[in-house]
Design an enzyme around this catalytic site. Structure first.
Site, PDB file in Angstrom:
ATOM      1  CG  ASP A   1      -8.744 -11.311 -54.256  1.00  0.00           C
ATOM      2  OD1 ASP A   1      -9.588 -11.579 -53.392  1.00  0.00           O
ATOM      3  OD2 ASP A   1      -8.706 -10.231 -54.868  1.00  0.00           O
TER       4      ASP A   1
ATOM      5  CB  THR B   1     -10.735   4.778 -45.499  1.00  0.00           C
ATOM      6  OG1 THR B   1     -11.001   3.433 -45.039  1.00  0.00           O
ATOM      7  CG2 THR B   1     -12.052   5.481 -45.758  1.00  0.00           C
TER       8      THR B   1
ATOM      9  NE  ARG C   1      -5.282  -3.029 -47.584  1.00  0.00           N
ATOM     10  CZ  ARG C   1      -4.205  -2.757 -48.283  1.00  0.00           C
ATOM     11  NH1 ARG C   1      -3.162  -2.200 -47.690  1.00  0.00           N
ATOM     12  NH2 ARG C   1      -4.145  -2.988 -49.566  1.00  0.00           N
TER      13      ARG C   1
ATOM     14  CG  ASP D   1      -6.078  -9.427 -52.574  1.00  0.00           C
ATOM     15  OD1 ASP D   1      -6.566  -8.302 -52.408  1.00  0.00           O
ATOM     16  OD2 ASP D   1      -6.347 -10.407 -51.823  1.00  0.00           O
TER      17      ASP D   1
HETATM   18  C1  PRP Z   1      -4.980  -8.114 -46.552  1.00  0.00           C
HETATM   19  C2  PRP Z   1      -3.954  -8.902 -45.754  1.00  0.00           C
HETATM   20  C3  PRP Z   1      -3.893  -8.129 -44.465  1.00  0.00           C
HETATM   21  C4  PRP Z   1      -4.081  -6.715 -44.932  1.00  0.00           C
HETATM   22  C5  PRP Z   1      -2.750  -6.034 -44.956  1.00  0.00           C
HETATM   23  O1  PRP Z   1      -6.253  -8.423 -46.156  1.00  0.00           O
HETATM   24  O2  PRP Z   1      -4.304 -10.249 -45.572  1.00  0.00           O
HETATM   25  O3  PRP Z   1      -4.870  -8.496 -43.522  1.00  0.00           O
HETATM   26  O4  PRP Z   1      -4.629  -6.770 -46.250  1.00  0.00           O
HETATM   27  O5  PRP Z   1      -2.903  -4.698 -45.249  1.00  0.00           O
HETATM   28  P1  PRP Z   1      -2.600  -3.551 -44.192  1.00  0.00           P
HETATM   29  O6  PRP Z   1      -1.283  -3.893 -43.546  1.00  0.00           O
HETATM   30  O7  PRP Z   1      -2.505  -2.325 -45.058  1.00  0.00           O
HETATM   31  O8  PRP Z   1      -3.734  -3.491 -43.224  1.00  0.00           O
HETATM   32  P2  PRP Z   1      -7.545  -7.818 -46.874  1.00  0.00           P
HETATM   33  O9  PRP Z   1      -7.982  -6.600 -46.170  1.00  0.00           O
HETATM   34  O10 PRP Z   1      -7.295  -7.718 -48.340  1.00  0.00           O
HETATM   35  O11 PRP Z   1      -8.675  -8.891 -46.569  1.00  0.00           O
HETATM   36  P3  PRP Z   1      -8.772 -10.427 -47.017  1.00  0.00           P
HETATM   37  O12 PRP Z   1      -7.674 -11.183 -46.285  1.00  0.00           O
HETATM   38  O13 PRP Z   1     -10.127 -10.814 -46.574  1.00  0.00           O
HETATM   39  O14 PRP Z   1      -8.588 -10.504 -48.518  1.00  0.00           O
HETATM   40  N1  URA Z   2      -3.041  -7.136 -48.909  1.00  0.00           N
HETATM   41  C1  URA Z   2      -2.628  -8.074 -49.803  1.00  0.00           C
HETATM   42  O1  URA Z   2      -3.249  -9.142 -49.934  1.00  0.00           O
HETATM   43  N2  URA Z   2      -1.547  -7.803 -50.546  1.00  0.00           N
HETATM   44  C2  URA Z   2      -0.854  -6.664 -50.418  1.00  0.00           C
HETATM   45  O2  URA Z   2       0.142  -6.491 -51.132  1.00  0.00           O
HETATM   46  C3  URA Z   2      -1.298  -5.715 -49.485  1.00  0.00           C
HETATM   47  C4  URA Z   2      -2.385  -5.982 -48.736  1.00  0.00           C
END
Ligand code: PRP
Ligand code: URA
Length: 209
Positions: free
Chosen positions: A203, A108, A104, A200
């Site tokens: 993380d 944006t 994400r 997160d």
């Molecule tokens: C997180 C999560 C989803 C997304 C959800 O990933 O694992 O993929 O956010 O958010 P959304 O429904 O608003 O799209 P992130 O983009 O943080 O990437 P990561 O898994 O690499 O940390």
């Molecule tokens: N991605 C995450 O990892 N946690 C949230 O709560 C939303 C998006």
């Protein structure tokens, strides 16, 4: 409109509570995520087709059942979806694993694609799309779009925690894809994090920030 299944099995709910706990460190977080994914996969695969066969027991022949029909593919959304894959593979070791890389954009909040590698016969497989978090729904909607563009015909979405906003957006974009989740939380905060959620997911799995 696709179905929303909230998996309220006591084992799933117990492990989810431990996963949410801010004092759970990355090692336990990873282990719990795998375990809960295995239990969730048990529910997600409940309607797989079976066929009757005859098997020879030490006491004689028995009519019994084996899995029939379509093969499975597990497709995690990177990174956090990876945390659920091993648990699902424990239940379905013969499944193939595809990967969709999305993050994400923090400004944006739109999903940005950086990787996509799927089994070549994805169109013949039952696909379980996996991500622990369904927040705005942007990532899951984009991932399901990729899968359909590559020919996937049968998809289920498996998310540990979902926000009402994400469920609504996903059902509007993909009314043919059922959603399996362990919890529907209250809302999103101003940064589109799920509240109360678990923070997160990527993380906490990998110890980054
Ligand atoms: C997180 C999560 C989803 C997304 C959800 O990933 O694992 O993929 O956010 O958010 P959304 O429904 O608003 O799209 P992130 O983009 O943080 O990437 P990561 O898994 O690499 O940390
Ligand atoms: N991605 C995450 O990892 N946690 C949230 O709560 C939303 C998006």
């Amino acid at each position: 409109m696709s179905n929303l299944y909230v998996l309220n099995h006591p084992m799933i709910q117990h492990k989810l509570t431990l996963i949410r706990d801010k004092n759970t460190g990355p090692k336990d977080f990873r282990e719990l995520m795998e375990e809960v994914a295995m239990f969730m996969a048990y529910e997600v695969t409940r309607d797989l087709a079976v066929e009757q066969v005859e098997v020879e027991t030490p006491m004689g022949p028995a009519k019994s059942y084996v899995l029939a029909g379509k093969k499975l593919a597990i497709v995690p959304i990177l990174r956090a979806g990876l945390g659920m894959v091993e648990g699902i593979l424990r239940l379905i070791p013969a499944a193939k694993v595809g990967h969709i890389g999305l993050y994400r954009d923090p400004e944006t909040l739109e999903p940005v694609e950086y990787f996509c590698k799927l089994p070549v016969d994805i169109g013949e497989r039952e696909v379980i799309l996996v991500d622990p978090m369904l927040a705005t729904g942007g990532s899951a909607v984009a991932a399901a779009n990729f899968l359909k563009k590559r020919g996937a015909q049968s998809i289920k979405l498996m998310c540990l925690i979902s926000a009402p906003e994400g469920i609504e957006a996903f059902q509007a974009a993909h009314p043919d894809v059922d959603i399996f989740t362990a919890a529907v939380d209250k809302c999103l905060n101003e940064h589109a994090y799920i509240v109360p959620g678990l923070g997160d997911a990527g993380d906490r799995l990998y110890g980054t920030r």
